[in-house]
Write a protein that holds these residues in place. Structure first.
Motif, PDB file in Angstrom:
ATOM      1  N   TYR A   7       3.427  -3.014   1.443  1.00  0.00           N
ATOM      2  CA  TYR A   7       2.654  -1.898   0.881  1.00  0.00           C
ATOM      3  C   TYR A   7       1.554  -1.473   1.850  1.00  0.00           C
ATOM      4  O   TYR A   7       1.372  -0.287   2.116  1.00  0.00           O
ATOM      5  CB  TYR A   7       2.065  -2.304  -0.468  1.00  0.00           C
ATOM      6  CG  TYR A   7       1.270  -1.220  -1.135  1.00  0.00           C
ATOM      7  CD1 TYR A   7       1.895  -0.247  -1.889  1.00  0.00           C
ATOM      8  CD2 TYR A   7      -0.116  -1.147  -1.002  1.00  0.00           C
ATOM      9  CE1 TYR A   7       1.165   0.773  -2.510  1.00  0.00           C
ATOM     10  CE2 TYR A   7      -0.848  -0.151  -1.604  1.00  0.00           C
ATOM     11  CZ  TYR A   7      -0.197   0.806  -2.356  1.00  0.00           C
ATOM     12  OH  TYR A   7      -0.918   1.816  -2.950  1.00  0.00           O
ATOM     13  N   LEU A   8       0.813  -2.443   2.374  1.00  0.00           N
ATOM     14  CA  LEU A   8      -0.278  -2.125   3.300  1.00  0.00           C
ATOM     15  C   LEU A   8       0.260  -1.514   4.592  1.00  0.00           C
ATOM     16  O   LEU A   8      -0.339  -0.592   5.140  1.00  0.00           O
ATOM     17  CB  LEU A   8      -1.103  -3.387   3.593  1.00  0.00           C
ATOM     18  CG  LEU A   8      -1.868  -3.987   2.410  1.00  0.00           C
ATOM     19  CD1 LEU A   8      -2.542  -5.292   2.810  1.00  0.00           C
ATOM     20  CD2 LEU A   8      -2.868  -3.014   1.836  1.00  0.00           C
ATOM     21  N   SER A   9       1.397  -1.994   5.055  1.00  0.00           N
ATOM     22  CA  SER A   9       2.005  -1.448   6.270  1.00  0.00           C
ATOM     23  C   SER A   9       2.459  -0.009   6.058  1.00  0.00           C
ATOM     24  O   SER A   9       2.241   0.844   6.930  1.00  0.00           O
ATOM     25  CB  SER A   9       3.200  -2.297   6.704  1.00  0.00           C
ATOM     26  OG  SER A   9       2.775  -3.551   7.127  1.00  0.00           O
ATOM     27  N   ARG A  10       3.089   0.259   4.926  1.00  0.00           N
ATOM     28  CA  ARG A  10       3.543   1.619   4.628  1.00  0.00           C
ATOM     29  C   ARG A  10       2.378   2.602   4.597  1.00  0.00           C
ATOM     30  O   ARG A  10       2.522   3.762   4.958  1.00  0.00           O
ATOM     31  CB  ARG A  10       4.291   1.669   3.302  1.00  0.00           C
ATOM     32  CG  ARG A  10       5.718   1.184   3.384  1.00  0.00           C
ATOM     33  CD  ARG A  10       6.486   1.516   2.121  1.00  0.00           C
ATOM     34  NE  ARG A  10       5.965   0.821   0.964  1.00  0.00           N
ATOM     35  CZ  ARG A  10       6.412  -0.339   0.500  1.00  0.00           C
ATOM     36  NH1 ARG A  10       7.402  -0.956   1.099  1.00  0.00           N
ATOM     37  NH2 ARG A  10       5.874  -0.888  -0.567  1.00  0.00           N
ATOM     38  N   ARG A  11       1.235   2.118   4.146  1.00  0.00           N
ATOM     39  CA  ARG A  11       0.050   2.985   4.064  1.00  0.00           C
ATOM     40  C   ARG A  11      -0.784   2.955   5.346  1.00  0.00           C
ATOM     41  O   ARG A  11      -1.841   3.572   5.409  1.00  0.00           O
ATOM     42  CB  ARG A  11      -0.820   2.568   2.886  1.00  0.00           C
ATOM     43  CG  ARG A  11      -0.137   2.897   1.557  1.00  0.00           C
ATOM     44  CD  ARG A  11      -1.050   2.826   0.413  1.00  0.00           C
ATOM     45  NE  ARG A  11      -2.306   3.528   0.665  1.00  0.00           N
ATOM     46  CZ  ARG A  11      -3.034   4.100  -0.259  1.00  0.00           C
ATOM     47  NH1 ARG A  11      -2.632   4.077  -1.504  1.00  0.00           N
ATOM     48  NH2 ARG A  11      -4.172   4.685   0.037  1.00  0.00           N
ATOM     49  N   SER A  12      -0.320   2.222   6.353  1.00  0.00           N
ATOM     50  CA  SER A  12      -1.022   2.104   7.642  1.00  0.00           C
ATOM     51  C   SER A  12      -2.466   1.657   7.458  1.00  0.00           C
ATOM     52  O   SER A  12      -3.400   2.236   8.015  1.00  0.00           O
ATOM     53  CB  SER A  12      -0.980   3.429   8.407  1.00  0.00           C
ATOM     54  OG  SER A  12       0.339   3.806   8.651  1.00  0.00           O
ATOM     55  N   VAL A  13      -2.638   0.611   6.657  1.00  0.00           N
ATOM     56  CA  VAL A  13      -3.973   0.094   6.342  1.00  0.00           C
ATOM     57  C   VAL A  13      -4.449  -0.819   7.464  1.00  0.00           C
ATOM     58  O   VAL A  13      -3.715  -1.686   7.936  1.00  0.00           O
ATOM     59  CB  VAL A  13      -3.932  -0.684   5.002  1.00  0.00           C
ATOM     60  CG1 VAL A  13      -5.213  -1.435   4.758  1.00  0.00           C
ATOM     61  CG2 VAL A  13      -3.637   0.275   3.860  1.00  0.00           C
ATOM     62  N   ASN A  14      -5.682  -0.622   7.877  1.00  0.00           N
ATOM     63  CA  ASN A  14      -6.319  -1.477   8.874  1.00  0.00           C
ATOM     64  C   ASN A  14      -6.909  -2.679   8.135  1.00  0.00           C
ATOM     65  O   ASN A  14      -7.866  -2.539   7.370  1.00  0.00           O
ATOM     66  CB  ASN A  14      -7.410  -0.694   9.605  1.00  0.00           C
ATOM     67  CG  ASN A  14      -8.076  -1.503  10.678  1.00  0.00           C
ATOM     68  OD1 ASN A  14      -8.400  -2.665  10.495  1.00  0.00           O
ATOM     69  ND2 ASN A  14      -8.298  -0.865  11.813  1.00  0.00           N
ATOM     70  N   ARG A  15      -6.343  -3.843   8.363  1.00  0.00           N
ATOM     71  CA  ARG A  15      -6.765  -5.042   7.627  1.00  0.00           C
ATOM     72  C   ARG A  15      -8.184  -5.471   7.973  1.00  0.00           C
ATOM     73  O   ARG A  15      -8.873  -6.054   7.140  1.00  0.00           O
ATOM     74  CB  ARG A  15      -5.766  -6.170   7.852  1.00  0.00           C
ATOM     75  CG  ARG A  15      -4.444  -5.842   7.206  1.00  0.00           C
ATOM     76  CD  ARG A  15      -3.463  -6.972   7.330  1.00  0.00           C
ATOM     77  NE  ARG A  15      -2.160  -6.506   6.859  1.00  0.00           N
ATOM     78  CZ  ARG A  15      -1.022  -6.913   7.338  1.00  0.00           C
ATOM     79  NH1 ARG A  15      -0.987  -7.824   8.273  1.00  0.00           N
ATOM     80  NH2 ARG A  15       0.106  -6.444   6.864  1.00  0.00           N
ATOM     81  N   ALA A  49      -7.556  -2.670  -3.577  1.00  0.00           N
ATOM     82  CA  ALA A  49      -7.285  -1.322  -4.090  1.00  0.00           C
ATOM     83  C   ALA A  49      -8.502  -0.417  -3.906  1.00  0.00           C
ATOM     84  O   ALA A  49      -8.371   0.730  -3.469  1.00  0.00           O
ATOM     85  CB  ALA A  49      -6.888  -1.390  -5.563  1.00  0.00           C
ATOM     86  N   LEU A  50      -9.684  -0.914  -4.222  1.00  0.00           N
ATOM     87  CA  LEU A  50     -10.900  -0.120  -4.036  1.00  0.00           C
ATOM     88  C   LEU A  50     -11.126   0.213  -2.564  1.00  0.00           C
ATOM     89  O   LEU A  50     -11.484   1.337  -2.226  1.00  0.00           O
ATOM     90  CB  LEU A  50     -12.116  -0.868  -4.593  1.00  0.00           C
ATOM     91  CG  LEU A  50     -12.175  -1.051  -6.108  1.00  0.00           C
ATOM     92  CD1 LEU A  50     -13.381  -1.907  -6.480  1.00  0.00           C
ATOM     93  CD2 LEU A  50     -12.210   0.273  -6.827  1.00  0.00           C
ATOM     94  N   ALA A  51     -10.881  -0.765  -1.703  1.00  0.00           N
ATOM     95  CA  ALA A  51     -11.121  -0.579  -0.270  1.00  0.00           C
ATOM     96  C   ALA A  51     -10.191   0.466   0.346  1.00  0.00           C
ATOM     97  O   ALA A  51     -10.596   1.190   1.259  1.00  0.00           O
ATOM     98  CB  ALA A  51     -10.974  -1.909   0.462  1.00  0.00           C
ATOM     99  N   ILE A  52      -8.962   0.540  -0.146  1.00  0.00           N
ATOM    100  CA  ILE A  52      -8.009   1.499   0.434  1.00  0.00           C
ATOM    101  C   ILE A  52      -7.872   2.755  -0.428  1.00  0.00           C
ATOM    102  O   ILE A  52      -6.995   3.579  -0.182  1.00  0.00           O
ATOM    103  CB  ILE A  52      -6.633   0.852   0.687  1.00  0.00           C
ATOM    104  CG1 ILE A  52      -5.956   0.418  -0.612  1.00  0.00           C
ATOM    105  CG2 ILE A  52      -6.754  -0.310   1.652  1.00  0.00           C
ATOM    106  CD1 ILE A  52      -4.526  -0.071  -0.434  1.00  0.00           C
ATOM    107  N   GLU A  53      -8.723   2.851  -1.433  1.00  0.00           N
ATOM    108  CA  GLU A  53      -8.745   4.002  -2.343  1.00  0.00           C
ATOM    109  C   GLU A  53      -7.382   4.242  -2.981  1.00  0.00           C
ATOM    110  O   GLU A  53      -6.836   5.348  -2.967  1.00  0.00           O
ATOM    111  CB  GLU A  53      -9.250   5.247  -1.614  1.00  0.00           C
ATOM    112  CG  GLU A  53     -10.667   5.091  -1.125  1.00  0.00           C
ATOM    113  CD  GLU A  53     -11.200   6.296  -0.375  1.00  0.00           C
ATOM    114  OE1 GLU A  53     -10.476   7.304  -0.249  1.00  0.00           O
ATOM    115  OE2 GLU A  53     -12.344   6.219   0.086  1.00  0.00           O
ATOM    116  N   ALA A  54      -6.839   3.168  -3.536  1.00  0.00           N
ATOM    117  CA  ALA A  54      -5.552   3.228  -4.231  1.00  0.00           C
ATOM    118  C   ALA A  54      -5.747   2.822  -5.683  1.00  0.00           C
ATOM    119  O   ALA A  54      -6.723   2.145  -6.027  1.00  0.00           O
ATOM    120  CB  ALA A  54      -4.553   2.284  -3.568  1.00  0.00           C
TER     121      ALA A  54
END
Length: 71
Positions: A7-15, A49-54
């Motif tokens: 999920y995080l990869s699909r959204r290109s989230v910076n860990r 979820a809060l951090a990635i605005e999801a």
């Protein structure tokens, strides 16, 4: 890779950004993303979820899609 990791990869989230915003260590985020045996806490899910605005419910339904009630 875990469902959360996908999920995080699909959204290109910076860990690193998620770690900074949530207080969850990058090591813990890596474990949650790569090790299926690592248990995700509800508080961690909510902070991510809060951090990635999801929407937390969206993430929850994605990562728990294979869980079924026994017949």
């Amino acid at each position: 890779m875990t469902e959360l990791g996908l999920y995080l990869s699909r959204r290109s989230v910076n860990r690193s950004d998620v770690a900074r915003k949530t207080g969850i260590s990058t090591t813990r985020l890596s474990d949650l993303s790569n090790n299926p045996r690592t248990r995700l806490r509800v508080t961690e899910l909510y902070k991510i979820a809060l951090a990635i605005e999801a929407n937390p419910c969206e993430i929850f339904s994605v990562i728990c899609k294979d869980i079924k009630l026994p017949k």
